[in-house]
Design an enzyme around this catalytic site. Structure first.
Site, PDB file in Angstrom:
ATOM      1  N   ASP A  91      -2.108 -41.880  28.070  1.00 15.82           N
ATOM      2  CA  ASP A  91      -3.594 -42.248  27.767  1.00 15.82           C
ATOM      3  C   ASP A  91      -3.696 -43.009  29.054  1.00 15.82           C
ATOM      4  O   ASP A  91      -2.845 -42.644  30.382  1.00 15.82           O
ATOM      5  CB  ASP A  91      -3.132 -42.871  26.741  1.00 15.82           C
ATOM      6  N   PHE A  95      -5.851 -49.280  26.916  1.00 16.97           N
ATOM      7  CA  PHE A  95      -5.426 -49.917  26.429  1.00 16.97           C
ATOM      8  C   PHE A  95      -4.394 -50.761  26.124  1.00 16.97           C
ATOM      9  O   PHE A  95      -4.420 -51.962  25.898  1.00 16.97           O
ATOM     10  CB  PHE A  95      -5.211 -49.083  24.529  1.00 16.97           C
ATOM     11  N   GLY A 259      -9.603 -47.938  19.773  1.00 17.09           N
ATOM     12  CA  GLY A 259     -10.320 -48.910  18.915  1.00 17.09           C
ATOM     13  C   GLY A 259      -9.865 -49.167  17.317  1.00 17.09           C
ATOM     14  O   GLY A 259     -10.993 -50.554  17.167  1.00 17.09           O
ATOM     15  N   ASP A 309      -0.707 -40.756  16.889  1.00 10.10           N
ATOM     16  CA  ASP A 309       0.417 -41.541  17.475  1.00 10.10           C
ATOM     17  C   ASP A 309       0.336 -43.033  16.902  1.00 10.10           C
ATOM     18  O   ASP A 309      -0.874 -42.902  17.053  1.00 10.10           O
ATOM     19  CB  ASP A 309      -0.128 -41.271  19.423  1.00 10.10           C
ATOM     20  N   CYS A 347      15.826 -37.001   2.578  1.00  3.67           N
ATOM     21  CA  CYS A 347      16.134 -36.579   3.931  1.00  3.67           C
ATOM     22  C   CYS A 347      17.373 -35.981   4.560  1.00  3.67           C
ATOM     23  O   CYS A 347      17.832 -36.232   4.541  1.00  3.67           O
ATOM     24  CB  CYS A 347      15.931 -38.265   4.920  1.00  3.67           C
ATOM     25  N   CYS A 349      18.154 -35.017   8.286  1.00  2.00           N
ATOM     26  CA  CYS A 349      17.770 -34.885   9.539  1.00  2.00           C
ATOM     27  C   CYS A 349      19.709 -35.057   9.754  1.00  2.00           C
ATOM     28  O   CYS A 349      19.920 -35.774   9.502  1.00  2.00           O
ATOM     29  CB  CYS A 349      17.199 -36.303  10.115  1.00  2.00           C
ATOM     30  N   CYS A 352      20.795 -38.934   8.166  1.00  2.00           N
ATOM     31  CA  CYS A 352      20.543 -39.071   7.291  1.00  2.00           C
ATOM     32  C   CYS A 352      22.178 -38.193   6.589  1.00  2.00           C
ATOM     33  O   CYS A 352      22.866 -38.292   5.327  1.00  2.00           O
ATOM     34  CB  CYS A 352      19.590 -38.753   6.897  1.00  2.00           C
ATOM     35  N   HIS A 378      16.020 -41.524  12.559  1.00  2.00           N
ATOM     36  CA  HIS A 378      15.572 -40.934  11.352  1.00  2.00           C
ATOM     37  C   HIS A 378      14.160 -41.288  11.115  1.00  2.00           C
ATOM     38  O   HIS A 378      13.290 -40.573  10.703  1.00  2.00           O
ATOM     39  CB  HIS A 378      16.265 -42.295  10.041  1.00  2.00           C
TER      40      HIS A 378
HETATM   41 ZN   LIG Z   1      16.465 -39.213   7.741  1.00  2.00          ZN
END
Ligand SMILES: [Zn+2]
Length: 410
Positions: A91, A95, A259, A309, A347, A349, A352, A378
């Protein structure tokens, strides 16, 4: 071409595309985890790769103050310093300095501010922001803009928008004259980022092979960073449209909408995004900064936004808030004390697949550092999987299921 952008599939206004950077392709719509100080808080880079993150953010303000952009340049740039050979976006620092409301002063020249670390005085100008971002060496850098406060009267929003346009021109002039000073010039890593892309897409069984075949024919890769312009204009649709038109006249390889998500209603955010998307060129990436909840980023992707983002998945994780296919859960709640299920049953991942809600709750209430790590991993998996599902739906030409919630994000 400053930043090749290949659209591979469209579903209504939504696009599935590839941004071809010198540090690998970024598939869009993309969610970009925020790595404030050269680290996505609590997550090592190899795990970010496993999660399929293809681009992450660095914050100019933080890296300028510590460890300093000149040190990062000396050490080979931010990619090398943090050992991340995929794409990076920084960036402008704007900001962050605007959010230091007590400590900053805005003038035509730029923004003077005091460091939140040691109180020392500094000045960010469009030229200085470009100099710092080029030294850090991200693939995509952002024009220095003024994030208009909310609420703002119309005349104040216009004046702020006009200054952002003047700063955009100054940013571009300095950037064009100095962009070749990027630290990775001559040592472009090229297609190394593709390793992770192939791996990540394997988790979507019905992914057509055509996309993978097409991606093997890569256009010529950039040898410098690309500078994006930023649209402002407060919460006034006509000012937003004017800001978009005049920013496009300055001709950037991509455009951001800044903004937003500053306290306005979600309906207002959508109105502003819709107004600007009508103006922005369809053959360049379009980035909405600082959004949002999972259902919001799906909605914006459906409207034709390519990049987003947000600190939400990482920040919320450190406060024990988990995003799941069943909604948000607060892991510190006593009801999870004996819960043997995973954080999110849908999930897959690494968190999990291995740990129970009972264990995650125990870690959190005991203030164990691992709580922040696992919760963040996660939440990022959930966001990145959500965007992967959106890309898949666009490839199939139908986002209706994912928008109605009848098709799970993961
Ligand atoms: Zn997960």
């Amino acid at each position: 071409m400053t930043l090749p952008f290949t659209i591979e599939a469209q579903a209504g206004p939504a696009r599935h595309a590839r941004i071809h950077t010198a540090h690998g392709d970024v598939e869009t719509p993309a969610f970009m985890p925020v790595g404030t100080a050269g680290t996505v808080k609590a997550v090592p880079q190899d795990i970010l790769e496993d999660l399929g993150a293809q681009v992450i953010l660095g914050n100019t303000y933080h890296l300028y103050l510590r460890p300093g952009h000149e040190l990062v340049r000396k050490l080979g740039g931010l990619h090398k310093f943090m050992s991340w050979d995929r794409a990076l976006l920084t960036d402008s620092g704007g900001f962050q300095v605007f959010s230091l409301s007590e400590l900053r002063k805005v003038k035509e020249e730029g923004v003077s501010f005091r460091s939140h670390l040691d109180g020392t005085s500094h000045l960010f100008t469009p030229e200085r922001s470009m100099e710092i971002q080029i030294a850090l060496g991200a693939d995509i850098v952002m024009a220095f803009d003024e994030c208009t406060e909310h609420p703002a009267e119309r005349e104040r929003a216009r004046a702020s928008m006009e200054m952002t346009l003047r700063w955009a021109k100054r940013s571009k002039d300095y950037f064009e004259a100095h962009k070749h000073e990027v630290p990775w010039k001559g040592r472009v890593i090229g297609r190394s980022g593709d390793r992770g892309i192939g791996k990540s897409e394997e988790s979507v069984p019905a992914q057509p092979r055509a996309a993978a075949v097409r991606s093997s024919i890569s256009p010529e890769l950039p040898t410098t960073p690309a500078l994006f312009g930023i649209v402002q204009g407060g919460m006034y649709a006509d000012l937003r449209r004017e800001s978009a038109e005049r920013t496009v006249e300055l001709d950037f390889p991509g455009y951001a909408i800044g903004g937003l998500s500053v306290g306005e209603s979600r309906a207002k955010t959508m109105d502003m995004i819709a107004a600007v998307l009508e103006i922005l060129p369809k053959d360049k990436p379009r980035y909405v900064m600082g959004v949002g909840y999972p259902e919001e980023i799906v909605q914006y992707a459906a409207m034709g936004v390519d990049m987003m983002d947000c600190v939400l998945p990482t920040r919320a994780a450190r406060h024990g808030l988990l995003f799941t296919s069943e909604g948000r859960i607060n892991i510190k709640n006593a009801r999870y004390a004996q819960d043997q299920g995973p954080a999110d049953p849908k999930c897959s991942c690494r968190v999990c697949s291995r740990y129970t809600r009972a264990y995650l709750r125990h870690l959190f209430v005991s203030a164990e550092p691992l709580a922040g790590v696992l919760n963040t991993v996660h939440n990022l998996a959930f966001y990145l999987d959500t965007m992967r599902s959106v890309r898949h739906a666009i490839t199939l030409g139908d986002l209706s299921g994912i928008l109605s919630g009848s098709v799970s994000f993961t």
